[in-house]
Design a protein around this motif. Structure first.
Motif, PDB file in Angstrom:
ATOM      1  N   LYS A  17      18.858  -2.930 -49.894  1.00  0.00           N
ATOM      2  CA  LYS A  17      18.923  -1.503 -49.521  1.00  0.00           C
ATOM      3  C   LYS A  17      20.353  -0.991 -49.407  1.00  0.00           C
ATOM      4  O   LYS A  17      20.620   0.166 -49.734  1.00  0.00           O
ATOM      5  N   SER A  35      23.882   1.566 -41.293  1.00  0.00           N
ATOM      6  CA  SER A  35      23.715   1.536 -39.828  1.00  0.00           C
ATOM      7  C   SER A  35      23.735   0.111 -39.285  1.00  0.00           C
ATOM      8  O   SER A  35      24.054  -0.110 -38.117  1.00  0.00           O
ATOM      9  N   ARG A  40      26.201  -4.760 -36.140  1.00  0.00           N
ATOM     10  CA  ARG A  40      27.040  -5.930 -36.415  1.00  0.00           C
ATOM     11  C   ARG A  40      28.389  -5.804 -35.705  1.00  0.00           C
ATOM     12  O   ARG A  40      28.951  -6.793 -35.250  1.00  0.00           O
ATOM     13  N   ARG A  77      29.045  -9.785 -42.459  1.00  0.00           N
ATOM     14  CA  ARG A  77      27.758 -10.313 -42.870  1.00  0.00           C
ATOM     15  C   ARG A  77      27.723 -11.842 -42.822  1.00  0.00           C
ATOM     16  O   ARG A  77      27.677 -12.497 -43.838  1.00  0.00           O
ATOM     17  N   ARG A  95      20.477   1.165 -28.632  1.00  0.00           N
ATOM     18  CA  ARG A  95      20.022   1.980 -29.772  1.00  0.00           C
ATOM     19  C   ARG A  95      20.254   3.462 -29.488  1.00  0.00           C
ATOM     20  O   ARG A  95      20.694   4.208 -30.337  1.00  0.00           O
ATOM     21  N   ASP A 116      15.338   1.855 -38.898  1.00  0.00           N
ATOM     22  CA  ASP A 116      14.600   2.929 -38.209  1.00  0.00           C
ATOM     23  C   ASP A 116      15.065   4.305 -38.676  1.00  0.00           C
ATOM     24  O   ASP A 116      14.941   5.288 -37.965  1.00  0.00           O
ATOM     25  N   ARG A 142      20.849 -12.866 -50.905  1.00  0.00           N
ATOM     26  CA  ARG A 142      21.845 -13.086 -49.853  1.00  0.00           C
ATOM     27  C   ARG A 142      22.683 -14.325 -50.170  1.00  0.00           C
ATOM     28  O   ARG A 142      23.882 -14.355 -49.940  1.00  0.00           O
ATOM     29  N   ARG A 165      14.966 -13.015 -38.374  1.00  0.00           N
ATOM     30  CA  ARG A 165      15.444 -11.671 -38.078  1.00  0.00           C
ATOM     31  C   ARG A 165      14.368 -10.632 -38.366  1.00  0.00           C
ATOM     32  O   ARG A 165      14.140  -9.710 -37.584  1.00  0.00           O
ATOM     33  N   ASP A 169      12.846  -8.046 -35.811  1.00  0.00           N
ATOM     34  CA  ASP A 169      12.976  -6.604 -36.077  1.00  0.00           C
ATOM     35  C   ASP A 169      11.604  -5.916 -36.147  1.00  0.00           C
ATOM     36  O   ASP A 169      11.446  -4.779 -35.703  1.00  0.00           O
TER      37      ASP A 169
END
Ligand code: CDP
Length: 207
Positions: A17, A35, A40, A77, A95, A116, A142, A165, A169
């Motif tokens: 994405k 975002s 991070r 990352r 958040r 989100d 990745r 993760r 999430d």
């Protein structure tokens, strides 16, 4: 395109994405906000300051102190930062503190990617896409991304990290990862990045 449009892009870890969002931003001449970099960034600072991840008030204080000029931040990352980002992103107060920054950033239009964006941050976004791919395909993407910087990476570790993760999430109470009802879902497992871009650009041009 001169309009102040908002394009929201959500999806699980390593679905591509970010790359899609970056390319779309160039094509439509819009700013891009990743975002995940916000979470991070807090994670990176928390690790550096050795803050216990259960210490919510210290994390909140840290979030308050950080000026989010994320153009200045290097790519964060790596496995440890990814995991810590996903742990601290469960705190609703953290958040909430990031909402205003994200909305301000996009006040003249933007491409924003995350978890989100189409559901909570920009429920009225002009366009919403939910980018997915199989776990194996995301692991491979990745892996190739991280291999550039380090020779010692292991596909199984990456797969576990991504999977854990995603579970965190998806299952968190606040702003969980999920497709907005009005988002277009694109399974990119068998698609090249340029095919994904073509599809989205055509979709947007059709109005
Ligand atoms: O690039 P990748 O998909 O692996 O991750 P990222 O987008 O940089 O996000 C890192 C972590 O931050 C995610 O696993 C989420 O826990 C959290 N995050 C979030 O909660 N909400 C967002 N809008 C973006 C990221």
């Amino acid at each position: 395109m001169d309009e102040k449009i908002i394009i929201a892009i959500d999806g699980p870890a390593a679905s591509g994405k970010g790359t899609v969002a970056r390319k779309l931003a160039k094509i439509f001449n819009l700013p891009h906000l990743d975002s995940g970099q916000l979470y991070r960034h807090i994670a990176y600072q928390a690790i550096k300051s050795e803050i216990n991840l259960n210490n919510k008030s210290a994390l909140l204080e840290l979030t308050n102190k950080i000026a989010f000029d994320i153009s200045e931040i290097e790519d964060l990352r790596n496995d440890e930062i990814s995991t810590v980002a996903s742990i601290i992103s469960q705190y609703s107060e953290i958040r909430e503190q990031l909402i205003e920054y994200q909305r301000d950033f996009a006040s003249n239009g933007a491409v924003v990617d995350g978890r989100d964006i189409g559901t909570i941050i920009f429920p009225n976004a002009d366009y919403k896409f939910y980018i997915t791919a199989s776990l194996d395909q995301r692991t491979e993407r990745r892996y190739l991304q991280l291999k550039k910087d380090s020779a010692e990476i292991d596909r199984n570790n990456i797969k576990n990290d991504i999977n854990n993760r995603d579970l965190r999430d998806i299952n968190r109470k606040i702003a969980p990862l999920k497709k907005a009802e009005d988002a277009i879902e694109i399974d990119t497992t068998e698609m090249k990045i340029d095919d994904v871009i073509d599809f989205i650009v055509k979709y947007i041009h059709k109005g």
